[in-house]
Scaffold this motif. Structure first.
Motif, short mmCIF file in Angstrom:
data_model
loop_
_atom_site.label_atom_id
_atom_site.label_comp_id
_atom_site.label_asym_id
_atom_site.label_seq_id
_atom_site.Cartn_x
_atom_site.Cartn_y
_atom_site.Cartn_z
N LEU A 174 0.83 -1.21 0.00
CA LEU A 174 0.00 0.00 0.00
C LEU A 174 0.86 1.26 0.00
CD1 LEU A 174 -2.69 -1.05 2.64
CD2 LEU A 174 -3.02 -0.86 0.17
N ALA A 175 1.97 1.21 0.71
CA ALA A 175 2.82 2.40 0.85
C ALA A 175 3.67 2.65 -0.39
CB ALA A 175 3.73 2.24 2.06
N LYS A 176 3.99 1.58 -1.14
CA LYS A 176 4.81 1.65 -2.36
C LYS A 176 6.26 2.03 -2.03
CE LYS A 176 1.07 1.00 -4.87
NZ LYS A 176 0.79 -0.34 -5.44
N LYS A 177 7.09 2.04 -3.07
CA LYS A 177 8.51 2.35 -2.91
C LYS A 177 8.71 3.85 -2.67
CE LYS A 177 9.85 -1.87 -4.13
NZ LYS A 177 10.37 -2.84 -3.15
N ASP A 178 9.57 4.15 -1.74
CA ASP A 178 9.95 5.55 -1.49
C ASP A 178 11.30 5.51 -0.78
OD1 ASP A 178 10.38 8.11 -0.31
OD2 ASP A 178 8.23 8.55 -0.48
N HIS A 179 12.34 5.79 -1.52
CA HIS A 179 13.70 5.59 -1.03
C HIS A 179 14.03 6.49 0.16
CE1 HIS A 179 17.39 3.42 -2.00
NE2 HIS A 179 18.07 4.50 -1.68
N ILE A 180 13.67 7.74 0.06
CA ILE A 180 13.97 8.70 1.14
C ILE A 180 13.19 8.35 2.39
CG2 ILE A 180 13.80 11.12 1.85
CD1 ILE A 180 14.33 11.85 -1.09
N ARG A 181 11.90 8.01 2.22
CA ARG A 181 11.08 7.63 3.37
C ARG A 181 11.62 6.35 4.01
NH1 ARG A 181 5.30 6.08 1.70
NH2 ARG A 181 6.42 4.17 1.17
N ALA A 182 12.11 5.42 3.19
CA ALA A 182 12.66 4.17 3.73
C ALA A 182 13.85 4.45 4.63
CB ALA A 182 13.04 3.24 2.59
N MET A 183 14.67 5.41 4.25
CA MET A 183 15.81 5.78 5.10
C MET A 183 15.33 6.29 6.46
SD MET A 183 18.88 5.20 4.15
CE MET A 183 19.94 4.88 2.74
N ALA A 184 14.25 7.07 6.45
CA ALA A 184 13.71 7.59 7.70
C ALA A 184 13.12 6.47 8.55
CB ALA A 184 12.65 8.65 7.41
N LEU A 185 12.45 5.52 7.91
CA LEU A 185 11.93 4.37 8.64
C LEU A 185 13.06 3.58 9.29
CD1 LEU A 185 9.26 3.10 6.07
CD2 LEU A 185 8.77 3.99 8.36
#
Length: 227
Positions: free
Chosen positions: A51-62
């Motif tokens: 549902l959230a899909k790929k997001d490289h910058i957000r993944a770093m924050a996670l």
């Protein structure tokens, strides 16, 4: 509602609503590090990732949150096309659990970061070294168009580290050897002799790795599949 526009903070807040103390206790029984766990299963995390899909910058924050589930969600939502060697090394420095390693190894294989394998294997940190062999094991299964030679080239690396008796390393070395041997007849023809050689070792760790691999690589079911 989870969507591609959800921020890292919003995703973490959603994860917190799913907390399960019973699941956390169950995870601990499987050797999963639970100090920061919320208690969400991987299939449920994968559904959230879709549902959230790929997001490289957000993944770093996670990932930076340090929370088990947020880190797994990060690994599911990194864009492998954009993952760099430097970023992979940064992630590896935080590895403290076999499940995080194995999930990250799949990401690194998808990202084509094979050049990291020798460096990770040479690293003395248990979970970084495990990453190298988890990557080899994953590549043997998922990279079906890679030439056999690219995998067979890792057999000396397997032999070089077969005496590492740390549980999560020896199991990954064994896993890599078995997966190479199960790939096809050509790979089997080189992996099995190595497994037999290790099985004859006087050192208990390579002997265990070898005997376990020989058992699987000589099974009637596998030999029938390989033809």
């Amino acid at each position: 509602m989870i969507s591609p526009s959800s921020s890292a903070a919003e995703l973490i807040a959603h994860l917190q609503t799913l907390r399960s103390e019973d699941n956390i206790a169950g995870m601990a029984r499987f050797g999963i590090v639970t100090e920061t766990a919320i208690g969400i299963s991987n299939p449920d995390l994968q559904r959230i990732a879709r549902l959230a899909k790929k997001d490289h910058i957000r993944a770093m924050a996670l990932w930076a949150s340090g929370i088990r589930e947020a880190r797994l969600l990060a690994l599911y939502t990194f864009d492998p096309k954009n993952l760099t060697e430097a970023e992979a090394r940064t992630l590896a420095a935080d590895f403290n659990s076999w499940e995080i390693v194995d999930c990250a190894a799949d990401l690194f294989v998808d990202a084509g970061l094979d050049a990291l394998i020798p460096d990770f294997a040479a690293d003395e940190r248990e979970f970084v070294r495990r990453t190298a062999f988890a990557m080899i094991a994953g590549a043997a299964v998922h990279r079906k168009t890679d030439p056999d030679e690219s995998l067979l080239a890792y057999l000396p690396l397997i032999e070089a580290h077969c005496s590492d008796n740390r549980n999560f390393v020896r199991k990954a070395v064994n896993w890599a050897l078995r997966n190479i041997g199960k790939r096809n007849r050509t790979c089997h023809g080189q992996a099995l002799p190595l497994a037999e050689r290790l099985a004859a070792s006087t050192d208990k760790t390579p002997r265990w790795i070898g005997k376990d691999a020989v058992r699987e690589l000589t099974s009637e079911k596998l030999l029938a599949r390989l033809g």
